[in-house]
Design a protein around this motif. Sequence first.
Motif, PDB file in Angstrom:
ATOM      1  N   ASP A   1       0.878  -1.208  -0.316  1.00 18.03           N
ATOM      2  CA  ASP A   1      -0.001   0.141   0.038  1.00 18.03           C
ATOM      3  C   ASP A   1       0.894   1.219   0.080  1.00 18.03           C
ATOM      4  N   VAL A   2       2.171   0.958  -0.114  1.00 20.76           N
ATOM      5  CA  VAL A   2       3.102   2.366  -0.120  1.00 20.76           C
ATOM      6  C   VAL A   2       3.983   2.442  -1.379  1.00 20.76           C
ATOM      7  N   LEU A   3       4.014   3.592  -1.730  1.00 24.62           N
ATOM      8  CA  LEU A   3       4.790   3.882  -3.000  1.00 24.62           C
ATOM      9  C   LEU A   3       5.830   5.005  -2.326  1.00 24.62           C
ATOM     10  N   VAL A   4       7.202   4.767  -2.588  1.00 26.94           N
ATOM     11  CA  VAL A   4       8.348   5.399  -1.925  1.00 26.94           C
ATOM     12  C   VAL A   4       8.630   6.353  -3.364  1.00 26.94           C
ATOM     13  N   THR A   5       8.612   7.873  -2.858  1.00 25.67           N
ATOM     14  CA  THR A   5       8.707   8.991  -3.969  1.00 25.67           C
ATOM     15  C   THR A   5       9.912   9.947  -3.673  1.00 25.67           C
ATOM     16  N   VAL A   6      10.151  10.563  -4.675  1.00 25.87           N
ATOM     17  CA  VAL A   6      11.027  11.396  -4.355  1.00 25.87           C
ATOM     18  C   VAL A   6      10.450  12.725  -3.529  1.00 25.87           C
ATOM     19  N   GLY A   7      10.445  12.489  -2.064  1.00 25.96           N
ATOM     20  CA  GLY A   7      10.149  13.711  -1.323  1.00 25.96           C
ATOM     21  C   GLY A   7       8.576  13.505  -1.552  1.00 25.96           C
TER      22      GLY A   7
ATOM     23  N   LYS B   1     -10.927   6.785   0.077  1.00 25.30           N
ATOM     24  CA  LYS B   1     -10.371   7.510  -0.746  1.00 25.30           C
ATOM     25  C   LYS B   1      -9.533   8.477  -0.157  1.00 25.30           C
ATOM     26  N   VAL B   2      -8.751   8.113   0.647  1.00 26.54           N
ATOM     27  CA  VAL B   2      -7.481   8.926   1.586  1.00 26.54           C
ATOM     28  C   VAL B   2      -6.292   8.708   1.082  1.00 26.54           C
ATOM     29  N   ILE B   3      -5.475   9.649   0.645  1.00 26.93           N
ATOM     30  CA  ILE B   3      -4.131   9.288   0.166  1.00 26.93           C
ATOM     31  C   ILE B   3      -3.329   9.909   1.218  1.00 26.93           C
ATOM     32  N   GLY B   4      -2.484   9.161   1.800  1.00 31.23           N
ATOM     33  CA  GLY B   4      -1.731   9.932   2.869  1.00 31.23           C
ATOM     34  C   GLY B   4      -0.147  10.163   2.381  1.00 31.23           C
ATOM     35  N   VAL B   5       0.370  11.205   2.640  1.00 33.64           N
ATOM     36  CA  VAL B   5       1.527  11.672   2.135  1.00 33.64           C
ATOM     37  C   VAL B   5       2.679  11.964   3.325  1.00 33.64           C
ATOM     38  N   ASN B   6       3.707  11.590   3.225  1.00 32.09           N
ATOM     39  CA  ASN B   6       4.923  11.965   4.344  1.00 32.09           C
ATOM     40  C   ASN B   6       6.267  11.930   3.876  1.00 32.09           C
ATOM     41  N   SER B   7       7.039  12.346   4.489  1.00 35.29           N
ATOM     42  CA  SER B   7       8.534  12.360   4.039  1.00 35.29           C
ATOM     43  C   SER B   7       9.479  12.336   5.161  1.00 35.29           C
ATOM     44  N   MET B   8      10.754  12.096   4.738  1.00 36.38           N
ATOM     45  CA  MET B   8      12.021  12.120   5.608  1.00 36.38           C
ATOM     46  C   MET B   8      12.302  13.725   5.942  1.00 36.38           C
ATOM     47  N   SER B   9      11.820  14.807   5.225  1.00 35.30           N
ATOM     48  CA  SER B   9      12.240  15.955   5.114  1.00 35.30           C
ATOM     49  C   SER B   9      12.080  16.728   6.471  1.00 35.30           C
TER      50      SER B   9
ATOM     51  N   LEU C   1      17.845  13.247   1.844  1.00 29.32           N
ATOM     52  CA  LEU C   1      17.343  12.053   1.540  1.00 29.32           C
ATOM     53  C   LEU C   1      16.431  11.948   0.171  1.00 29.32           C
ATOM     54  N   ARG C   2      15.805  13.132   0.275  1.00 28.01           N
ATOM     55  CA  ARG C   2      14.927  12.800  -0.773  1.00 28.01           C
ATOM     56  C   ARG C   2      13.916  11.666  -0.974  1.00 28.01           C
ATOM     57  N   ILE C   3      13.533  11.322   0.038  1.00 27.04           N
ATOM     58  CA  ILE C   3      12.572  10.366   0.476  1.00 27.04           C
ATOM     59  C   ILE C   3      11.083  10.707   0.584  1.00 27.04           C
ATOM     60  N   GLY C   4      10.418  10.329   0.051  1.00 27.17           N
ATOM     61  CA  GLY C   4       8.624  10.516   0.571  1.00 27.17           C
ATOM     62  C   GLY C   4       8.026   9.355   0.354  1.00 27.17           C
ATOM     63  N   TRP C   5       6.684   9.255   0.610  1.00 24.27           N
ATOM     64  CA  TRP C   5       5.779   8.303   0.442  1.00 24.27           C
ATOM     65  C   TRP C   5       4.532   8.588   0.049  1.00 24.27           C
ATOM     66  N   ALA C   6       3.679   7.816  -0.458  1.00 20.16           N
ATOM     67  CA  ALA C   6       2.179   7.700  -0.538  1.00 20.16           C
ATOM     68  C   ALA C   6       1.746   6.660   0.016  1.00 20.16           C
TER      69      ALA C   6
ATOM     70  N   ARG D   1      19.121   4.240  -4.111  1.00 15.78           N
ATOM     71  CA  ARG D   1      19.205   3.152  -3.252  1.00 15.78           C
ATOM     72  C   ARG D   1      19.959   3.386  -1.994  1.00 15.78           C
ATOM     73  N   ILE D   2      20.769   4.284  -2.010  1.00 13.46           N
ATOM     74  CA  ILE D   2      21.592   4.717  -0.548  1.00 13.46           C
ATOM     75  C   ILE D   2      20.497   5.523  -0.101  1.00 13.46           C
ATOM     76  N   ASP D   3      19.512   6.197  -0.542  1.00 11.29           N
ATOM     77  CA  ASP D   3      18.687   7.149   0.242  1.00 11.29           C
ATOM     78  C   ASP D   3      17.575   6.204   0.680  1.00 11.29           C
ATOM     79  N   ASN D   4      16.874   5.187   0.182  1.00 11.11           N
ATOM     80  CA  ASN D   4      16.346   4.155   0.595  1.00 11.11           C
ATOM     81  C   ASN D   4      16.658   3.374   1.948  1.00 11.11           C
ATOM     82  N   ALA D   5      18.225   3.058   1.719  1.00  8.81           N
ATOM     83  CA  ALA D   5      18.878   2.346   2.915  1.00  8.81           C
ATOM     84  C   ALA D   5      18.817   3.321   4.067  1.00  8.81           C
ATOM     85  N   LEU D   6      19.182   4.582   3.841  1.00 10.02           N
ATOM     86  CA  LEU D   6      19.173   5.560   5.045  1.00 10.02           C
ATOM     87  C   LEU D   6      17.859   5.897   5.676  1.00 10.02           C
TER      88      LEU D   6
END
Length: 373
Positions: free
Chosen positions: A76-82, A209-217, A225-230, A253-258
């Motif tokens: 249920d998760v998509l990892v995105t650029v922020g 019909k909720v899309i939750g968005v968050n990030s590491m920022s 890290l430029r990692i976020g998710w929906a 990949r490094i961003d995912n790991a961190l």
Amino acid sequence: MFQRFELENWQSAYEQTVRFNLADSTLEPVRLGELLDDPGDLDELLGTALYYPEVNGERALREVIAGLYPDVGADDVLVTVGASEANAAVVDVLCGPGDDVIVMQPGYQQVWGLATNNGCNVREFPLDPDDGWRPDLDALESLAGTTTKLIYVCNPNNPSGYVLTEEEIARIVAIAERYGAWILADEVYQGSERAARKHAATFVGRYDKVIGVNSMSKTYGLSGLRIGWAIARPDMIEQLWRRHEYAVIATGRIDNALARLALSEPRRGGLLKRNREAMNRGWDVLRAWAADNADVVTVHEPEATGLAFVRYHLELSSVEVGHAIREGASVLVCPGVFFGIEGHLRINFGFGVDYVRAALAATTPVLQGLAGR
Ligand SMILES: Cc1ncc(COP(=O)(O)O)c(C=O)c1O
């Protein structure tokens, strides 16, 4: 006409030429060494093959993210650029020409601008500056209807730091549900409540019909890290993923790991504590400064975030005041108009007390000068 992203445009134009940048919306960044304090983690990282990660985000990271929510699985998760990419993909999927979109105001204008550029009919429901930034949900009620495609909420709110109550969340969900509208819940400041007294609850899981968005920022202090998710139901994740492939293929990949390291306990709890303490120290500095300058500024204490949305008592536009502070004090703050409301400045207080104190001290004579003192 193309609607520019005025806030980001302001920051990228000036942030490299000022002595103090209080326009940023994050906290004092975490250093790589702080994250990699366990030699085992460093060894694992050094052995990483620098190939693309899974296009939708490494499974191990998606599992950790899913664990932050009730009844959410890795699929249920998509990892995105922020969170930026996640928000943009949602607008791309849902908001076409002529569609009705409703956003919070003041607010982060990304969804407002992208939907406007897509030819949507975008309207705003206000947070009330004279009522501690409480949302006017009667206004939302009267704006919403069968043609409403998307309601965008930012909780905790950037720029005011307002945290929606359970009752307010329930009412927003009920309004969306009545008309079958999607909710895009931008929760990048979740976990940045300065006191444990008011926890920002997630919209995720309250309605299909909720899309939750968050990030590491923001809350985690890891914007680099430029990692976020929906988080959404599978058919929506599928559609967002199809946009993600076009826009970026995958994250790093490094961003995912961190990000996985940072979100795993006990590290996550440690980061939240570190950042909450930094915000509270910074707020004391900001509050004292505002009290000393009560003739020119007023501020309502933000419940969350390291951001103060300061009202100024001057007959000038917020861009004029922003330029005056930048030119006179070499301090960058954000004009309120870039969040949809005049007469305010957004000032970051999460960047370390000495830095914030020095920047505010430099700002004082400029503001007092504008007030004719
Ligand atoms: C409310 C909000 N949403 C999303 C973003 C995008 O942040 P990022 O792409 O770094 O996750 C920001 C950044 O300022 C923000 O304030």
